[in-house]
Each structure stands twice: as structure tokens, then as C-alpha cells.
Design an enzyme around this catalytic site. Structure first.
Site, PDB file in Angstrom:
ATOM      1  N   ASN A 148       0.873  -1.175   0.000  1.00 57.56           N
ATOM      2  CA  ASN A 148       0.000   0.000   0.000  1.00 57.56           C
ATOM      3  C   ASN A 148       0.909   1.224   0.000  1.00 57.56           C
ATOM      4  OD1 ASN A 148       0.413   1.124   2.736  1.00 57.56           O
ATOM      5  ND2 ASN A 148      -0.541  -0.769   3.463  1.00 57.56           N
ATOM      6  N   ASN A 184      -8.196  -7.625   9.605  1.00 59.20           N
ATOM      7  CA  ASN A 184      -8.209  -8.302   8.314  1.00 59.20           C
ATOM      8  C   ASN A 184      -8.314  -9.825   8.418  1.00 59.20           C
ATOM      9  OD1 ASN A 184      -5.932  -5.782   7.579  1.00 59.20           O
ATOM     10  ND2 ASN A 184      -7.925  -5.894   6.597  1.00 59.20           N
ATOM     11  N   ARG A 191       0.250 -11.630   2.227  1.00 63.13           N
ATOM     12  CA  ARG A 191      -0.575 -11.828   3.424  1.00 63.13           C
ATOM     13  C   ARG A 191      -1.373 -13.130   3.405  1.00 63.13           C
ATOM     14  NH1 ARG A 191      -3.516  -6.817   6.164  1.00 63.13           N
ATOM     15  NH2 ARG A 191      -3.405  -8.348   7.844  1.00 63.13           N
ATOM     16  N   ARG A 207      -8.726  -3.737  -2.363  1.00 62.78           N
ATOM     17  CA  ARG A 207      -8.428  -5.051  -1.789  1.00 62.78           C
ATOM     18  C   ARG A 207      -9.587  -6.034  -2.026  1.00 62.78           C
ATOM     19  NH1 ARG A 207      -4.119  -4.959   1.774  1.00 62.78           N
ATOM     20  NH2 ARG A 207      -2.656  -3.379   1.065  1.00 62.78           N
ATOM     21  N   HIS A 218      -8.468   0.419   2.347  1.00 59.98           N
ATOM     22  CA  HIS A 218      -9.469  -0.374   3.088  1.00 59.98           C
ATOM     23  C   HIS A 218     -10.557   0.587   3.563  1.00 59.98           C
ATOM     24  CE1 HIS A 218      -6.554  -3.823   4.440  1.00 59.98           C
ATOM     25  NE2 HIS A 218      -7.409  -4.319   3.575  1.00 59.98           N
ATOM     26  N   ASP A 255     -12.020   0.734   6.340  1.00 66.16           N
ATOM     27  CA  ASP A 255     -11.852   1.215   7.725  1.00 66.16           C
ATOM     28  C   ASP A 255     -10.802   2.323   7.867  1.00 66.16           C
ATOM     29  OD1 ASP A 255      -9.418  -0.160   7.637  1.00 66.16           O
ATOM     30  OD2 ASP A 255      -9.884  -1.512   9.301  1.00 66.16           O
ATOM     31  N   ALA A 311       2.959   1.078   8.183  1.00 67.22           N
ATOM     32  CA  ALA A 311       2.471  -0.091   7.436  1.00 67.22           C
ATOM     33  C   ALA A 311       1.082   0.165   6.859  1.00 67.22           C
ATOM     34  CB  ALA A 311       2.434  -1.321   8.339  1.00 67.22           C
ATOM     35  N   CYS A 360      -7.408  -1.052  12.580  1.00 69.50           N
ATOM     36  CA  CYS A 360      -6.773  -2.194  11.905  1.00 69.50           C
ATOM     37  C   CYS A 360      -6.204  -3.187  12.911  1.00 69.50           C
ATOM     38  CB  CYS A 360      -5.625  -1.729  11.021  1.00 69.50           C
ATOM     39  SG  CYS A 360      -6.031  -0.444   9.866  1.00 69.50           S
TER      40      CYS A 360
HETATM   41  N1  ARG Z   1       0.126  -3.453   5.755  1.00 73.58           N
HETATM   42  C1  ARG Z   1      -1.229  -3.907   5.871  1.00 73.58           C
HETATM   43  C2  ARG Z   1      -1.807  -4.145   4.477  1.00 73.58           C
HETATM   44  O1  ARG Z   1      -1.502  -3.386   3.590  1.00 73.58           O
HETATM   45  C3  ARG Z   1      -2.059  -2.919   6.627  1.00 73.58           C
HETATM   46  C4  ARG Z   1      -3.453  -3.403   6.913  1.00 73.58           C
HETATM   47  C5  ARG Z   1      -4.292  -2.386   7.609  1.00 73.58           C
HETATM   48  N2  ARG Z   1      -5.533  -2.949   8.015  1.00 73.58           N
HETATM   49  C6  ARG Z   1      -6.719  -2.356   7.921  1.00 73.58           C
HETATM   50  N3  ARG Z   1      -7.738  -2.979   8.431  1.00 73.58           N
HETATM   51  N4  ARG Z   1      -6.898  -1.220   7.276  1.00 73.58           N
HETATM   52  O2  ARG Z   1      -2.528  -5.065   4.242  1.00 73.58           O
END
Ligand code: ARG
Length: 270
Positions: free
Chosen positions: A18, A67, A86, A132, A161, A163, A249, A255
Site C-alpha cells: 500500500n 483483516n 498476506r 483489496r 481499506h 476502515d 504499514a 486495523c
Molecule cells: N500493511 C497492511 C496491508 O496493507 C495494513 C493493513 C491495515 N488494516 C486495515 N484494516 N486497514 O494489508
């Protein structure tokens, strides 16, 4: 509701999936641990039970429990991560929820990133797509949980995302960053609740919308201070915590937090 968290033991920025992630600006593990502990302590002070998942080496983003999947009515729909980096988390999340006796459903291989892209406004599921979660996963999730669903299109890759730019505080109050949504979806959000607090980009970019309401307290990053007046008018108090290491991140308070069924909490003392 108890909240599932996963300690940042193996957390780091070791790949870039991201726009916030830069392997060249590494995480300070000590500071990350302190920020995570402060969030856990805040939940405890607010009377929220924190359930801790075991971190797994080689899965640095497992700290972002939002997630893992989305739960509703005792069921869970497991995430199918868009990025290979992931996907190794999936088996661990499935195991954790199955061990708690929850039926674990899935999206048959279609990308879906759990509560990161799936939030409830009252009994209505609101799902984000565009970066995503694949739009075609949304009806599968709604059917699996037996709920009505509203789809929202995300258009700014910094808010990849739902959220990160949208937070229901209660069935009648929503925080959202209009700039993250397509014009149609922006209008749809404005019709979703009685009170819709519009968050300007410079505040949203500090992960202010990535928040967890606990009673009348909105737990978020320090940027939430910029919303304290509007939150007060809506009957809420802002609690801003330093989240800098997790923002490297692309994550913040929400998150790091997944609400799980009440039965996951400790049994009440007799
Ligand atoms: N580095 C993670 C990703 O890119 C961050 C996830 C953040 N989670 C969230 N629920 N927004 O997947």
C-alpha cells in the site's frame, strides 16, 4: 464485545503493498510494542476484554487483526487476501476461529479483506471495494452472514481499506472522509445515517477515521484531536493514541482491533 489483538512481535515493513509502506523507513520494534501496549491498556481501562492471538514469524501484518475476517451472529467469513504476502495468514485465522467453535465461511478464493472492508451500520453490512476486496465477493459475504449490504467504491489508494476512511460510531452516526469515495458512494454514505461527520483529508490521512468506538469514547490515532469538537456535539469523547509505527504499514487503531463474539471473553466471576 471483546476485541482480538495480535502482538507486534514479528511486525515490520518488509514489503510494500500500500502507498504508506516503504521498506526504506523501517519500524522501531520497541516503539511499536509500546504503542500496541498502550492501545491494549486503553481498552482494558475502558472495560473491554482483549483476546490475544499468537503472532507467527514471517507474517508481519498479522498484527492487523481487522483483516482476519468479519464476524456476525456467531459466524465468520474468513479473509482471502489480495496479495500473496498476506495469504499465509489465512490458515492461522481459520484455525483460531474454528478452535472457538465458530462456523468459518469463505469467499471461494475471491479477494475479501474482512473487517478492513466490512463494517456494520446497525444491522446493515457496509462493504468497500476498489483496492483489496473484489466487488464480486460482496454478495457472497452478505449471503453467508444473512444480512443486507451496501457497497461503497474506494478511489484513493491511500484509503485502500474501508476502515481507513469510514467508521460507524453507532447506528445513527458515521465518521467518513469524502475524498476517499467515488461521487456516487459519497452520496450513499450521506444517506446512511442521521449524523454524518465529514473528515477533511489532512485529518483522515493521520488515520483519524481508523477508530474504534467504545461506549461514548472514540479510540483512534492522535489525529482524532482535530475532530474533538464535532465528536463532542455528537456525544462522544476523542481518545487519541500515538500510532506512528503502525501508520508506516498503513494501519491504525481499528486495523489492530477485531471485535469478536461476547463468548470469547473470560467467564464472569461467580
Ligand atoms: N500493511 C497492511 C496491508 O496493507 C495494513 C493493513 C491495515 N488494516 C486495515 N484494516 N486497514 O494489508
Amino acid at each position: 464485545m471483546p476485541i482480538l489483538m495480535c502482538p507486534p512481535t514479528h511486525f515490520g515493513v518488509v514489503y510494500e503493498i500500500n502507498p504508506w509502506m516503504h521498506v526504506a523507513s523501517p519500524v522501531d520494534p520497541r516503539r511499536a510494542a509500546d504503542q500496541w501496549e498502550a492501545l491494549r491498556a486503553s481498552y482494558r481501562d475502558l472495560g473491554v476484554e482483549v483476546v490475544v492471538a499468537d503472532p507467527v514469524p514471517g507474517l508481519p501484518d498479522m498484527v492487523f487483526t481487522a483483516n482476519a475476517g468479519v464476524t456476525w451472529g456467531g459466524r465468520m467469513v474468513l479473509s482471502r487476501f489480495r496479495h500473496a504476502e498476506r495469504q499465509g495468514e489465512e490458515v492461522h485465522w481459520r484455525g483460531l476461529f474454528a478452535a472457538r467453535g465458530m462456523p468459518v465461511l469463505d469467499t471461494e478464493g475471491i479477494p475479501f479483506e474482512g473487517a478492513g472492508d466490512a463494517l456494520f451500520v446497525g444491522d446493515t453490512l457496509v462493504c468497500g471495494h476498489g483496492f483489496r476486496t473484489d466487488r464480486s465477493a460482496i454478495p457472497l459475504v452478505a449471503r453467508a452472514l444473512g444480512v443486507d449490504v451496501v457497497e461503497l467504491e474506494l478511489v484513493d489508494s491511500r484509503y485502500y481499506h474501508l476502515d481507513t476512511c469510514f467508521c460507524p460510531l453507532d447506528a445513527g452516526t458515521i465518521l467518513f472522509a469524502p475524498s476517499a469515495f467515488s461521487p456516487d458512494s459519497r452520496e450513499r454514505v450521506r444517506r446512511l445515517a442521521r449524523r454524518v461527520i465529514e473528515v477533511p483529508d489532512h485529518i483522515a490521512a493521520g488515520f483519524a477515521c481508523n477508530a474504534m468506538p467504545v461506549g461514548d469514547v472514540v479510540v483512534s490515532s492522535e489525529a482524532v484531536a482535530g475532530l474533538s469538537g464535532q465528536l463532542r456535539e455528537a456525544g462522544y469523547r476523542a481518545l487519541g493514541l500515538p500510532m506512528g509505527e503502525f501508520m508506516k504499514a498503513g494501519g491504525g487503531v481499528r486495523c489492530l482491533s477485531l471485535p469478536v463474539p461476547a463468548t470469547w471473553g473470560r467467564p464472569a466471576p461467580t
